[in-house]
Design an enzyme around this catalytic site. Sequence first.
Site, short mmCIF file in Angstrom:
data_model
loop_
_atom_site.label_atom_id
_atom_site.label_comp_id
_atom_site.label_asym_id
_atom_site.label_seq_id
_atom_site.Cartn_x
_atom_site.Cartn_y
_atom_site.Cartn_z
N ARG A 80 0.61 -1.32 0.02
CA ARG A 80 -0.06 -0.02 -0.02
C ARG A 80 0.82 1.21 -0.06
O ARG A 80 1.69 1.34 0.74
CB ARG A 80 -0.87 0.05 1.22
CG ARG A 80 -1.84 1.06 1.13
CD ARG A 80 -3.00 0.99 2.17
NE ARG A 80 -2.29 0.49 3.47
CZ ARG A 80 -2.97 0.82 4.66
NH1 ARG A 80 -4.09 1.36 4.79
NH2 ARG A 80 -2.16 0.75 5.85
N HIS A 110 4.88 -10.33 2.68
CA HIS A 110 4.97 -9.45 3.67
C HIS A 110 6.26 -9.65 4.61
O HIS A 110 6.69 -9.03 5.38
CB HIS A 110 3.70 -9.24 4.54
CG HIS A 110 3.88 -7.82 5.61
ND1 HIS A 110 3.81 -8.26 6.87
CD2 HIS A 110 3.88 -6.80 5.33
CE1 HIS A 110 3.75 -7.09 7.59
NE2 HIS A 110 3.89 -6.19 6.64
N TYR A 143 11.52 3.88 13.05
CA TYR A 143 10.82 2.50 13.40
C TYR A 143 11.65 1.99 14.45
O TYR A 143 12.99 1.54 14.04
CB TYR A 143 10.44 1.74 12.29
CG TYR A 143 9.21 2.41 11.50
CD1 TYR A 143 9.02 3.67 11.36
CD2 TYR A 143 8.72 1.67 10.62
CE1 TYR A 143 8.20 4.25 10.54
CE2 TYR A 143 7.53 2.24 9.48
CZ TYR A 143 7.28 3.59 9.54
OH TYR A 143 6.49 4.07 8.51
#
Length: 375
Positions: A80, A110, A143
């Site tokens: 996305r 993923h 992150y």
Amino acid sequence: DQEQDIFSVIRENDIFVNHPYESFDSSVERFIHAAAVDPDVLAIKQCLYRTDIDSPFIKSLIAAADSGKQVSCIVELRARFDEDQNLQLTRLLEKHGIHVAYGMMGYKTHAKASLVIRREEGRLQAYGHIGTGNYHSITARQYSDVGILTSCKTITDDLIEIFNFLTGRSRHSDYQSLLVAPVTMRNRFLGLIDQEIEAAKAGNPSRIWAKMNQLEDPEIMARLIQASQAGVEVQLVIRGFCCLRPGVPGISENIRIISVIGRFLEHSRIFHFASGSEDPLDGEWFIGSADWMKRNLDGRVEIVVPVMDAAARHRLNRIMMVNMNDRHDAWEMKPDGSYYPLRLESGRKEQTEPSGTFDLLCRDAREADAGRMES
């Protein structure tokens, strides 16, 4: 040490990394770069869910292919917000003779994994990286993620089978050590939760700790409620949305859920089960790409790896303890689904000693750096 051969270091012991407290460039990027320029490396395989088209990884993979190495990439075209960039990326990779595949039909890939095959003393040696974050140099600085670099044969054998499966070279669906969605992961996690339920009923140590982005899967949540009712200690660190309510009398009173919102976006997925051991270091530890969501367990290709190395387990235990005891950036969920800041519970808004996840893990990293400099 940039001069030290990274492959010999990995052969000696697994390398555990906690980004961005530890350098992404000097560990994961270095691993792929070293593989690209090493004349003894024969093949590199990597899953690319999100990455920057100008990233060092792409440059390394292209350099490896241009030098005659076999290079394969699993590129997720449906990531996305990155669909167009990933399409451009596939064209660039294919232009340099890199084998690009798109994974299982109907499933997003993923997983965060890389595999390197190297010729050593007349035989082939495999090295792998499995992490919780994308191969993206920018987000690696924003992150919090963990990963492991390993030459453990049971893990690398599984990685070989996974890459063969994703590139269409096999139909293998059984794995020795890795938890792989959508094939084995759901049942393995349910089995681990059931193991804790049985331990609690028998009066043995029982414990479930987990850290992830979201919690939504109905079957996993129902099993966690069963664990709570059996007396299992369940502590969850869920950054984003969570569909399970803790502390409901008779239902989830042994479940505690917090969300840590601090300097970095908490992105790592860590799972721990007591497995009959009072000491968490003797239990079972896992890291990987999957949240406990139906889409991750049933609709994506995901990889979760068991962590066997004692030093790595110690690091994971430290991360979980820091998160679960955070009194600066943590919010705890109430039984009604609302959250309250734990800093108010500490009795003072400003604390002289660092108590937040960011402060403590930064201090750990500085002390580790100082120790390496002294040695």
